[in-house]
Design a protein around this motif. Structure first.
Motif: not given
Length: 389
Positions: A87-89, A93-95, A98, A106, A306, A308
């Protein structure tokens, strides 16, 4: 877009400024660089200590620690930041970043659900900009000794890594201007007057407009001079300033709140705006534009870019941006006793000579003025006002 041919260099206007000229006169430009006018107090780099930020730029947060403090287990926190986590981009980034507020809310939408960790405020006494409130007892001092300079945006965020750096070298400035130069947007400036001497004219107007034509670069990668840009009229985003010139320096103020395309936002709203721009001998235009801008959209723009990704790359917790902007907000549009929803902001502007063409392409613009938008633009602007009010 059409290239100028056979034109006399714009540098001649200053050579002729002491001679009689036909009235009125006009000078037109395209912005080739603009960014927040943050004073840089270090000798080099974006993170080194300096007079602006004695401890240097704010260091990157320990994101594992941030997650643990938000209620995640250390194992969960490490896994969320682990590059092997699917899930880490790739861009860091990591959604899930949030969801670290109270009850996993959030924090981008509800920043007050997490406590403030703090962004070090600018500690130096020097800043660039204007005395917007007329009070010389508050604010910063300019490099030339002018007191009362209001630039609370710089005070609040000037020690962030991507905000620091010499002129044209901050990460945020380079990123925004690279986008502009690659065709994301174009902003043109029209300066017109009534006197015989453009360098010394008591009746000058400055107009700032958007254009749908893309900037052209020359062989060295710089913005090319003397190209044509047609004004794209908008119901709101036409900024007009009235003032004068003295020794080639334009000093002007806006009669009311204005809108323009900013370096960090598609819609920059400025109250009590003013500018100081120098018409240089080489034909270029350089100086500053300042005023009070709503602070909440600044935070929301960073979230919408964005969050994250912005947080780890910018070395900042976005809720801290929210807290800092709210703390240093210094203007209320409803009066001295109202809530301070605006923050003082100044930006440096450099522009190069260009032809600015009427919206209907009937010819070059002869004076700074308001241009009526199409009915479609009026409807679209009304919807935008409703969504941001």
């Amino acid at each position: 877009m059409m290239r100028r041919f056979g034109s006399v260099s714009a540098t001649l206007f200053l050579l002729l400024s002491t001679e009689a000229q036909a009235e009125p006169w006009v000078r037109t430009y395209v912005i080739e660089w603009y960014e927040a006018a943050n004073f840089y107090g270090a000798k080099e780099g974006t993170t080194k200590p300096g007079s602006d930020c004695p401890q240097g730029s704010m260091p990157s947060p320990d994101w594992v620690k941030v997650f643990v403090e938000a209620g995640y287990t250390e194992k969960e926190a490490k896994w969320l930041r682990d590059p092997a986590n699917p899930t880490r981009e790739p861009n860091n980034g990591q959604p899930m970043m949030a969801f670290r507020g109270i009850n996993r809310q959030n924090v981008y939408d509800y920043p007050e659900t997490t406590p403030e960790s703090g962004i070090p405020a600018v500690a130096g006494s020097i800043a660039l900009g204007f005395n917007l409130d007329g009070d010389v007892k508050t604010g910063f001092v300019s490099p030339t000794g002018e007191k009362g300079i209001d630039h609370a945006h710089y005070k609040a965020l000037g020690c962030l890594k991507d905000m620091r750096g010499p002129a044209r070298l901050s990460e945020r400035g380079k990123g925004a201007n690279d986008s502009m130069r690659e065709g994301a947007w174009t902003v043109v400036i029209v300066v017109s007057g009534q006197g015989k001497d453009p360098a010394n004219d008591a009746n000058v107007r400055v107009g700032i407009y958007s254009s749908g034509d893309k900037i052209v670069r020359d062989g060295e990668g710089n913005v090319a001079q003397d190209y044509s840009f047609r004004i794209k009229p908008d119901a709101r985003m036409q900024a007009l300033f009235d003032g004068s010139t003295r020794k080639g320096v334009i000093s002007a103020k806006a009669a009311s709140t204005l809108w323009m395309r900013g370096p960090d936002s598609a819609e920059l709203k400025l109250a009590k705006a003013q500018l100081r721009l120098e018409m240089k001998p080489d034909g270029s235009l350089s100086g500053m534009i300042g005023g009070y801008r709503p602070w909440r959209p600044i935070y929301e723009a960073m979230v919408n870019a964005r969050g994250p990704v912005v947080e780890p790359l910018g070395w900042v917790r976005l809720p801290d941006v929210y807290y800092a902007l709210r703390r240093y907000a210094d203007y209320s549009p409803t009066g001295p006793g109202g809530e301070k929803t605006y923050i003082s902001y100044n930006m440096r502007v450099d522009a190069t000579p260009a032809y600015v063409v009427n919206p209907d392409a009937s010819g070059t613009v002869k004076q700074a003025q308001l241009f009526p938008p199409s009915e479609t633009d009026v409807v679209a602007a009304g919807k935008s006002v409703a969504s941001t009010s």
